[in-house]
Design a protein around this motif. Sequence first.
Motif, PDB file in Angstrom:
ATOM      1  N   ASN A 211      53.888  14.294  37.985  1.00 43.96           N
ATOM      2  CA  ASN A 211      53.998  13.465  39.184  1.00 43.96           C
ATOM      3  C   ASN A 211      53.537  12.056  38.839  1.00 43.96           C
ATOM      4  O   ASN A 211      53.311  11.738  37.665  1.00 43.96           O
ATOM      5  CB  ASN A 211      53.187  14.064  40.346  1.00 43.96           C
ATOM      6  N   SER A 212      53.390  11.217  39.839  1.00 47.07           N
ATOM      7  CA  SER A 212      53.044   9.819  39.587  1.00 47.07           C
ATOM      8  C   SER A 212      51.663   9.665  38.961  1.00 47.07           C
ATOM      9  O   SER A 212      51.374   8.659  38.308  1.00 47.07           O
ATOM     10  CB  SER A 212      53.101   9.027  40.902  1.00 47.07           C
ATOM     11  N   GLU A 213      50.807  10.665  39.148  1.00 44.73           N
ATOM     12  CA  GLU A 213      49.444  10.573  38.628  1.00 44.73           C
ATOM     13  C   GLU A 213      49.320  11.107  37.207  1.00 44.73           C
ATOM     14  O   GLU A 213      48.324  10.860  36.530  1.00 44.73           O
ATOM     15  CB  GLU A 213      48.489  11.339  39.553  1.00 44.73           C
ATOM     16  N   GLY A 214      50.310  11.863  36.771  1.00 42.14           N
ATOM     17  CA  GLY A 214      50.248  12.418  35.422  1.00 42.14           C
ATOM     18  C   GLY A 214      50.815  13.817  35.367  1.00 42.14           C
ATOM     19  O   GLY A 214      51.615  14.222  36.219  1.00 42.14           O
ATOM     20  N   GLU A 215      50.386  14.581  34.376  1.00 37.55           N
ATOM     21  CA  GLU A 215      50.903  15.929  34.171  1.00 37.55           C
ATOM     22  C   GLU A 215      50.071  16.963  34.933  1.00 37.55           C
ATOM     23  O   GLU A 215      48.857  16.821  35.079  1.00 37.55           O
ATOM     24  CB  GLU A 215      50.899  16.257  32.676  1.00 37.55           C
ATOM     25  N   ILE A 216      50.758  17.995  35.405  1.00 37.51           N
ATOM     26  CA  ILE A 216      50.101  19.076  36.136  1.00 37.51           C
ATOM     27  C   ILE A 216      50.308  20.365  35.351  1.00 37.51           C
ATOM     28  O   ILE A 216      51.445  20.798  35.151  1.00 37.51           O
ATOM     29  CB  ILE A 216      50.683  19.240  37.555  1.00 37.51           C
ATOM     30  N   LEU A 217      49.233  20.963  34.897  1.00 35.26           N
ATOM     31  CA  LEU A 217      49.308  22.247  34.207  1.00 35.26           C
ATOM     32  C   LEU A 217      49.157  23.346  35.252  1.00 35.26           C
ATOM     33  O   LEU A 217      48.139  23.427  35.941  1.00 35.26           O
ATOM     34  CB  LEU A 217      48.199  22.361  33.157  1.00 35.26           C
ATOM     35  N   ILE A 218      50.187  24.179  35.375  1.00 38.17           N
ATOM     36  CA  ILE A 218      50.189  25.245  36.378  1.00 38.17           C
ATOM     37  C   ILE A 218      50.033  26.586  35.674  1.00 38.17           C
ATOM     38  O   ILE A 218      50.782  26.908  34.752  1.00 38.17           O
ATOM     39  CB  ILE A 218      51.492  25.225  37.198  1.00 38.17           C
ATOM     40  N   ILE A 219      49.046  27.349  36.115  1.00 37.93           N
ATOM     41  CA  ILE A 219      48.781  28.666  35.535  1.00 37.93           C
ATOM     42  C   ILE A 219      48.937  29.720  36.627  1.00 37.93           C
ATOM     43  O   ILE A 219      48.221  29.695  37.625  1.00 37.93           O
ATOM     44  CB  ILE A 219      47.360  28.748  34.945  1.00 37.93           C
ATOM     45  N   HIS A 220      49.882  30.625  36.447  1.00 40.60           N
ATOM     46  CA  HIS A 220      50.077  31.747  37.370  1.00 40.60           C
ATOM     47  C   HIS A 220      49.535  33.008  36.706  1.00 40.60           C
ATOM     48  O   HIS A 220      50.032  33.421  35.661  1.00 40.60           O
ATOM     49  CB  HIS A 220      51.560  31.938  37.702  1.00 40.60           C
ATOM     50  N   THR A 221      48.532  33.608  37.307  1.00 42.50           N
ATOM     51  CA  THR A 221      47.959  34.835  36.743  1.00 42.50           C
ATOM     52  C   THR A 221      48.566  36.058  37.431  1.00 42.50           C
ATOM     53  O   THR A 221      48.963  35.999  38.594  1.00 42.50           O
ATOM     54  CB  THR A 221      46.434  34.863  36.914  1.00 42.50           C
ATOM     55  N   HIS A 222      48.599  37.171  36.695  1.00 39.38           N
ATOM     56  CA  HIS A 222      49.202  38.393  37.221  1.00 39.38           C
ATOM     57  C   HIS A 222      48.187  39.495  37.489  1.00 39.38           C
ATOM     58  O   HIS A 222      48.562  40.576  37.955  1.00 39.38           O
ATOM     59  CB  HIS A 222      50.265  38.902  36.244  1.00 39.38           C
ATOM     60  N   THR A 223      46.922  39.235  37.179  1.00 33.27           N
ATOM     61  CA  THR A 223      45.876  40.219  37.452  1.00 33.27           C
ATOM     62  C   THR A 223      44.673  39.519  38.077  1.00 33.27           C
ATOM     63  O   THR A 223      44.448  38.324  37.861  1.00 33.27           O
ATOM     64  CB  THR A 223      45.414  40.936  36.166  1.00 33.27           C
ATOM     65  N   ARG A 224      43.912  40.273  38.841  1.00 31.00           N
ATOM     66  CA  ARG A 224      42.697  39.720  39.443  1.00 31.00           C
ATOM     67  C   ARG A 224      41.693  39.325  38.368  1.00 31.00           C
ATOM     68  O   ARG A 224      40.979  38.326  38.498  1.00 31.00           O
ATOM     69  CB  ARG A 224      42.060  40.757  40.380  1.00 31.00           C
ATOM     70  N   GLU A 225      41.649  40.132  37.307  1.00 23.93           N
ATOM     71  CA  GLU A 225      40.698  39.865  36.235  1.00 23.93           C
ATOM     72  C   GLU A 225      40.990  38.530  35.558  1.00 23.93           C
ATOM     73  O   GLU A 225      40.076  37.739  35.288  1.00 23.93           O
ATOM     74  CB  GLU A 225      40.736  40.999  35.205  1.00 23.93           C
ATOM     75  N   ALA A 226      42.274  38.277  35.292  1.00 22.10           N
ATOM     76  CA  ALA A 226      42.652  37.020  34.641  1.00 22.10           C
ATOM     77  C   ALA A 226      42.330  35.835  35.545  1.00 22.10           C
ATOM     78  O   ALA A 226      41.789  34.814  35.090  1.00 22.10           O
ATOM     79  CB  ALA A 226      44.140  37.035  34.301  1.00 22.10           C
ATOM     80  N   PHE A 227      42.651  35.972  36.826  1.00 21.85           N
ATOM     81  CA  PHE A 227      42.365  34.890  37.769  1.00 21.85           C
ATOM     82  C   PHE A 227      40.860  34.639  37.844  1.00 21.85           C
ATOM     83  O   PHE A 227      40.404  33.490  37.812  1.00 21.85           O
ATOM     84  CB  PHE A 227      42.904  35.240  39.154  1.00 21.85           C
ATOM     85  N   GLY A 228      40.087  35.723  37.929  1.00 23.68           N
ATOM     86  CA  GLY A 228      38.641  35.580  38.035  1.00 23.68           C
ATOM     87  C   GLY A 228      38.031  34.905  36.820  1.00 23.68           C
ATOM     88  O   GLY A 228      37.177  34.020  36.950  1.00 23.68           O
ATOM     89  N   TRP A 229      38.486  35.307  35.626  1.00 18.57           N
ATOM     90  CA  TRP A 229      37.923  34.728  34.408  1.00 18.57           C
ATOM     91  C   TRP A 229      38.244  33.243  34.317  1.00 18.57           C
ATOM     92  O   TRP A 229      37.371  32.424  34.008  1.00 18.57           O
ATOM     93  CB  TRP A 229      38.469  35.449  33.175  1.00 18.57           C
ATOM     94  N   LEU A 230      39.490  32.877  34.593  1.00 13.92           N
ATOM     95  CA  LEU A 230      39.891  31.476  34.495  1.00 13.92           C
ATOM     96  C   LEU A 230      39.225  30.631  35.579  1.00 13.92           C
ATOM     97  O   LEU A 230      38.836  29.483  35.339  1.00 13.92           O
ATOM     98  CB  LEU A 230      41.415  31.363  34.599  1.00 13.92           C
ATOM     99  N   ALA A 231      39.094  31.202  36.782  1.00 21.72           N
ATOM    100  CA  ALA A 231      38.448  30.464  37.874  1.00 21.72           C
ATOM    101  C   ALA A 231      36.975  30.208  37.571  1.00 21.72           C
ATOM    102  O   ALA A 231      36.414  29.186  37.994  1.00 21.72           O
ATOM    103  CB  ALA A 231      38.588  31.238  39.183  1.00 21.72           C
ATOM    104  N   ASP A 232      36.361  31.122  36.828  1.00 21.18           N
ATOM    105  CA  ASP A 232      34.946  30.966  36.480  1.00 21.18           C
ATOM    106  C   ASP A 232      34.726  30.063  35.269  1.00 21.18           C
ATOM    107  O   ASP A 232      33.585  29.663  34.991  1.00 21.18           O
ATOM    108  CB  ASP A 232      34.321  32.340  36.190  1.00 21.18           C
ATOM    109  N   ASN A 233      35.798  29.754  34.544  1.00 21.62           N
ATOM    110  CA  ASN A 233      35.659  28.959  33.318  1.00 21.62           C
ATOM    111  C   ASN A 233      36.648  27.790  33.278  1.00 21.62           C
ATOM    112  O   ASN A 233      37.392  27.627  32.298  1.00 21.62           O
ATOM    113  CB  ASN A 233      35.859  29.851  32.091  1.00 21.62           C
ATOM    114  N   PRO A 234      36.679  26.965  34.324  1.00 21.41           N
ATOM    115  CA  PRO A 234      37.639  25.853  34.351  1.00 21.41           C
ATOM    116  C   PRO A 234      37.385  24.831  33.247  1.00 21.41           C
ATOM    117  O   PRO A 234      38.322  24.201  32.757  1.00 21.41           O
ATOM    118  CB  PRO A 234      37.422  25.245  35.737  1.00 21.41           C
ATOM    119  N   LYS A 235      36.139  24.684  32.861  1.00 23.57           N
ATOM    120  CA  LYS A 235      35.806  23.693  31.831  1.00 23.57           C
ATOM    121  C   LYS A 235      36.480  24.036  30.506  1.00 23.57           C
ATOM    122  O   LYS A 235      37.008  23.154  29.819  1.00 23.57           O
ATOM    123  CB  LYS A 235      34.288  23.618  31.660  1.00 23.57           C
TER     124      LYS A 235
END
Length: 419
Positions: free
Chosen positions: A355-379
């Motif tokens: 978009n006008s601000e730059g690139e957007i990295l979109i991550i779609h997870t398929h399991t609760r575990e994957a979503f939870g791990w990534l949400a807890d480790n955004p850094k």
Amino acid sequence: MTSLKNVLEEIVVVEVQNQLKQLSKASCEIINLSEVTAFALNRLPALYASNSRGWLQQRKRAHNELRDQVVSAVQNALLGVKRNPDRKDTHITAIKVETPAHVLVNLQKLFSKPSLLWQNVPEAFQETLTLVAQSSGYVELSTYDHNRIREIKSYLRRKGHDNDLENWCQRNTEIPNPDLNSYIISASYSVTNVLEDLVQQEVKNQLVNMANILPLKVGIADISAYVLNRLPPMYATTQQGLALQNRKAKKQMASQIESAVIQAMMTLSKKPRRLAIPLPYLKFDEDCEQAIKELRIIFQRDDITWRNITSLAEYAIAYEQNGMKSWQQQWRMLGQIYSEMYLTPGEAELSLNRNSEGEILIIHTHTREAFGWLADNPKDIGISALRIFPTVAVIELHSSVLDFSVSYTREDMVADGII
């Protein structure tokens, strides 16, 4: 990918298609194949099987004992089900009804190979990209469009690739595989029996409770098929119908399902299980798994799955048609980020938008575990993303099993000290 199936689904669909041939084109246009199929199946007994032997037995029973009932049920369905253009029903979400068979049909069309098997998908994908690079008219190419084939063949002859197209056309006109035709019939309709999920979940719950008292181990699919064959089917074709059938099943059939599952477990656990050959169509699903593994290696992306391969192929073809090779590098870069996310292959999929601000990295997870791990480790994700895509403006984390998302913005990255 499921290890049990109601054999009447295919039989009913074939009967619907046969009866539609006797109707006018105008009549066929107002008929929804999935709704007719569900209507008929809900008025027939269930004939589930969980292995090849059971599949053959159930098919034999269907043809010997239920032939007239199937014909009558379909006739009544065609009379009772009409497409209403004013109705605002929503189709069942793809994750509920889409199968590898649906995806294979889409790839057959995309690659113009009506007899394509999963085992040949990696090769077909690469052949298609080669053809696209050599001719910008790929979208118009059809195995039955001889004029177009002649044009491209002439072009390739001038470029010294006549044999490549010759081989491609020969492979594209092979006689369809009968087993494959049976497998992909399921791709012509979108229905689901809501009892399948409810029964299988109840089986899992009861196996935990009764594991120590059962004389022999029994499989979830075997128990589920046994139970489903003793319950009235509850097929749905829309989100509204799915919700309605779910409420009805939970309210009216919960105790019946529980008792049927316990009875099935006690009965089947007393019988020694013979060496069972899997359902016939599962061999194609196994080929699908192998093809996806090969594609992950070829394109260096562990986020490739059978669910997203069609959209990824369309993306790559579109870029090749426009002479843009940047997609290949982008895929490798996304694959590099995925490899640093400590996820198993297929647990999530990555894409990059701008978009006008730059690139957007979109991550779609398929399991609760994957979503939870990534949400807890955004850094950690941010560090990998910034190294590969320095101008990334935001990372969006989505889940196919949760109804909310998480964003990690550039401001958050600054606050975390990674910029």
